[in-house]
Design an enzyme around this catalytic site. Structure first.
Site, PDB file in Angstrom:
ATOM      1  CG  ASP A  37      34.464  53.437 -13.479  1.00  0.00           C
ATOM      2  OD1 ASP A  37      34.734  54.540 -13.993  1.00  0.00           O
ATOM      3  OD2 ASP A  37      33.310  52.936 -13.506  1.00  0.00           O
ATOM      4  CG  ASP A  63      28.883  53.252  -4.980  1.00  0.00           C
ATOM      5  OD1 ASP A  63      29.361  54.395  -5.037  1.00  0.00           O
ATOM      6  OD2 ASP A  63      27.657  53.019  -4.976  1.00  0.00           O
ATOM      7  CG  ASN A  90      36.450  62.039 -12.826  1.00  0.00           C
ATOM      8  OD1 ASN A  90      36.280  63.015 -13.546  1.00  0.00           O
ATOM      9  ND2 ASN A  90      36.171  60.801 -13.243  1.00  0.00           N
ATOM     10  CE1 TYR A 162      27.043  66.496 -12.748  1.00  0.00           C
ATOM     11  CE2 TYR A 162      26.609  68.614 -13.804  1.00  0.00           C
ATOM     12  CZ  TYR A 162      27.439  67.518 -13.590  1.00  0.00           C
ATOM     13  OH  TYR A 162      28.656  67.458 -14.217  1.00  0.00           O
ATOM     14  CE  LYS A 166      29.834  67.528 -10.933  1.00  0.00           C
ATOM     15  NZ  LYS A 166      30.970  66.663 -10.559  1.00  0.00           N
ATOM     16  CB  THR A 196      32.557  62.044 -21.365  1.00  0.00           C
ATOM     17  OG1 THR A 196      31.462  62.724 -20.738  1.00  0.00           O
ATOM     18  CG2 THR A 196      33.836  62.839 -21.163  1.00  0.00           C
TER      19      THR A 196
HETATM   20  N1  LIG Z   1      31.957  65.835 -19.604  1.00  0.00           N
HETATM   21  C1  LIG Z   1      31.757  67.101 -19.272  1.00  0.00           C
HETATM   22  O1  LIG Z   1      31.688  68.014 -20.127  1.00  0.00           O
HETATM   23  C2  LIG Z   1      31.655  67.469 -17.820  1.00  0.00           C
HETATM   24  C3  LIG Z   1      31.269  68.791 -17.504  1.00  0.00           C
HETATM   25  C4  LIG Z   1      31.229  69.168 -16.172  1.00  0.00           C
HETATM   26  C5  LIG Z   1      31.557  68.241 -15.190  1.00  0.00           C
HETATM   27  N2  LIG Z   1      31.890  66.965 -15.522  1.00  0.00           N
HETATM   28  C6  LIG Z   1      32.223  66.042 -14.432  1.00  0.00           C
HETATM   29  O2  LIG Z   1      33.380  65.290 -14.767  1.00  0.00           O
HETATM   30  C7  LIG Z   1      33.334  64.032 -14.089  1.00  0.00           C
HETATM   31  C8  LIG Z   1      33.585  62.916 -15.091  1.00  0.00           C
HETATM   32  O3  LIG Z   1      32.520  62.892 -16.003  1.00  0.00           O
HETATM   33  P1  LIG Z   1      32.622  62.257 -17.482  1.00  0.00           P
HETATM   34  O4  LIG Z   1      32.073  63.275 -18.402  1.00  0.00           O
HETATM   35  O5  LIG Z   1      33.985  61.725 -17.705  1.00  0.00           O
HETATM   36  O6  LIG Z   1      31.536  61.089 -17.334  1.00  0.00           O
HETATM   37  P2  LIG Z   1      31.556  59.531 -17.737  1.00  0.00           P
HETATM   38  O7  LIG Z   1      30.164  59.050 -17.588  1.00  0.00           O
HETATM   39  O8  LIG Z   1      32.243  59.351 -19.050  1.00  0.00           O
HETATM   40  O9  LIG Z   1      32.502  58.845 -16.623  1.00  0.00           O
HETATM   41  C9  LIG Z   1      32.130  58.794 -15.267  1.00  0.00           C
HETATM   42  C10 LIG Z   1      32.653  57.487 -14.682  1.00  0.00           C
HETATM   43  O10 LIG Z   1      32.327  57.462 -13.286  1.00  0.00           O
HETATM   44  C11 LIG Z   1      31.975  56.141 -12.941  1.00  0.00           C
HETATM   45  N3  LIG Z   1      31.166  56.168 -11.712  1.00  0.00           N
HETATM   46  C12 LIG Z   1      29.906  56.657 -11.566  1.00  0.00           C
HETATM   47  N4  LIG Z   1      29.495  56.534 -10.297  1.00  0.00           N
HETATM   48  C13 LIG Z   1      30.516  55.950  -9.605  1.00  0.00           C
HETATM   49  C14 LIG Z   1      30.698  55.568  -8.260  1.00  0.00           C
HETATM   50  N5  LIG Z   1      29.733  55.777  -7.355  1.00  0.00           N
HETATM   51  N6  LIG Z   1      31.878  55.021  -7.885  1.00  0.00           N
HETATM   52  C15 LIG Z   1      32.856  54.800  -8.798  1.00  0.00           C
HETATM   53  N7  LIG Z   1      32.733  55.134 -10.109  1.00  0.00           N
HETATM   54  C16 LIG Z   1      31.580  55.706 -10.498  1.00  0.00           C
HETATM   55  C17 LIG Z   1      31.209  55.629 -14.144  1.00  0.00           C
HETATM   56  O11 LIG Z   1      31.158  54.203 -14.192  1.00  0.00           O
HETATM   57  C18 LIG Z   1      32.006  56.248 -15.295  1.00  0.00           C
HETATM   58  O12 LIG Z   1      33.011  55.357 -15.789  1.00  0.00           O
HETATM   59  C19 LIG Z   1      31.974  63.962 -13.400  1.00  0.00           C
HETATM   60  O13 LIG Z   1      32.099  64.345 -12.037  1.00  0.00           O
HETATM   61  C20 LIG Z   1      31.157  64.989 -14.153  1.00  0.00           C
HETATM   62  O14 LIG Z   1      30.080  65.492 -13.386  1.00  0.00           O
HETATM   63  C21 LIG Z   1      31.939  66.554 -16.815  1.00  0.00           C
END
Ligand SMILES: NC(=O)c1ccc[n+]([C@@H]2O[C@H](COP(=O)([O-])OP(=O)(O)OC[C@H]3O[C@@H](n4cnc5c(N)ncnc54)[C@H](O)[C@@H]3O)[C@@H](O)[C@H]2O)c1
Length: 293
Positions: A37, A63, A90, A162, A166, A196
């Site tokens: 992260d 990153d 993720n 996005y 996706k 989240t």
């Molecule tokens: N939460 C939902 O309902 C939902 C729905 C559809 C898709 N998603 C997908 O699930 C995944 C996780 O999302 P989440 O809801 O847990 O979000 P979140 O914001 O809680 O966590 C995402 C994490 O990714 C890290 N991050 C961002 N860019 C980065 C990079 N370039 N390198 C390393 N780390 C990086 C951030 O610091 C953060 O800790 C994402 O791909 C998101 O698009 C989530």
């Protein structure tokens, strides 16, 4: 005995949210987990939680949307565990706007983190498995588990960056599944729903359920990812699942709906004459947004 004993996994964006729970679940099943992260404090906290529960983990804070960061996260897994077995792509961000209001930076940032981030990590992971196969290793079992979104499967207004990324990830899952199959690697994607940081504003009215099963807990997503990483899912490849609460929905991609054919080349008049035959009552291609929770 855990389902992932002896395996080494990378989870990108594992400092919080869905990735954090995935890292905890993979470690609980016995995997050594590289917790990636860009937020170093959150990554360190997840490593501490895994180690506190008796598991093994390493923090990695590059990153993954950069070429060098993706190469280094795969190298970190090889360094820590001798090889990479499981890559969970993720990491993600949002920069929402309608297409006519979105600026270049918003477009580039989301495409970079999601689409390039998934590709770059998969590229270096694929190189790793291919090199092992070319060196004569037999019985390789690799896993890539990507993170798509219903926004990309259905096309959510206000998220053109996005949704495009996706949808690209869903398509990339099929391509990677075809390309890496011969090396014993399967590639699948989840489209999760969870509470989240990313969704806290849209889900602000839905808090944790203290009395019963909390449908929006991001920990609900993790067992499906751990199972996709396990030996039992070796025959599952190129699939996209919507994952929410206690449900796993197997999705189906672009499908042939109807065909019309003419003699020689079409004319505009001939298309007009056959329009109802082609479309029936499906004149617009805007599907309902998802299905009920
Ligand atoms: N939460 C939902 O309902 C939902 C729905 C559809 C898709 N998603 C997908 O699930 C995944 C996780 O999302 P989440 O809801 O847990 O979000 P979140 O914001 O809680 O966590 C995402 C994490 O990714 C890290 N991050 C961002 N860019 C980065 C990079 N370039 N390198 C390393 N780390 C990086 C951030 O610091 C953060 O800790 C994402 O791909 C998101 O698009 C989530």
């Amino acid at each position: 005995m855990g389902a992932l004993d002896g395996k080494t996994a990378v989870v990108t964006g594992a400092g919080r949210g869905i990735g954090r729970e995935e890292a905890l679940a993979l470690a609980a099943e016995g995997a050594l987990v590289v917790v990636n992260d860009v937020d170093a404090a959150e990554a360190a906290a997840v490593v501490a939680a895994i180690e506190g529960a008796g598991g093994r983990a390493r923090a990695h804070t590059d990153d993954v949307a950069t070429w060098a960061g993706a190469e280094s996260v795969v190298a970190a897994a090889v360094d820590a565990g001798g090889q990479l077995d499981i890559l969970v792509n993720n990491a993600g961000i949002l920069r929402d706007a309608m297409s006519f209001s979105m600026d270049e930076a918003q477009w580039d940032a989301v495409i970079q983190v999601h689409l390039k981030g998934h590709f770059a990590c998969s590229h270096f992971a694929g190189m790793h498995w291919r090199e092992r196969a070319k060196a004569g290793e037999e019985g390789i079992t690799g896993r890539i588990i990507n993170t798509a979104s219903e926004s990309g499967l259905y096309g959510l207004a206000g998220q053109i960056n996005y949704a495009a990324a996706k949808a690209g990830i869903a398509s990339m899952t099929v391509v990677l599944g075809r390309e890496l199959k011969k090396y014993g690697v399967t590639v699948n994607a989840i489209a999760p729903r969870a509470r989240t940081r990313m969704t806290e504003t849209v889900l602000s009215g839905i808090g944790p359920n203290p009395d019963g099963f909390d449908e929006w807990d991001p920990a609900n997503i993790a067992p499906i990812v751990a199972w996709l990483a396990s030996p039992d899912s070796q025959d599952i490849n190129g699939q996209v699942f919507v994952v929410f609460a206690n449900r796993v929905h197997l999705m189906h991609g672009w499908d042939l709906h109807n065909t019309i054919e003419t003699d020689g080349r079409w004319t505009l008049d001939a298309l007009t004459a056959r329009k109802d035959e082609l479309f029936g009552d499906r004149k617009h291609g805007l599907p309902p947004m998802g299905f009920g929770s």
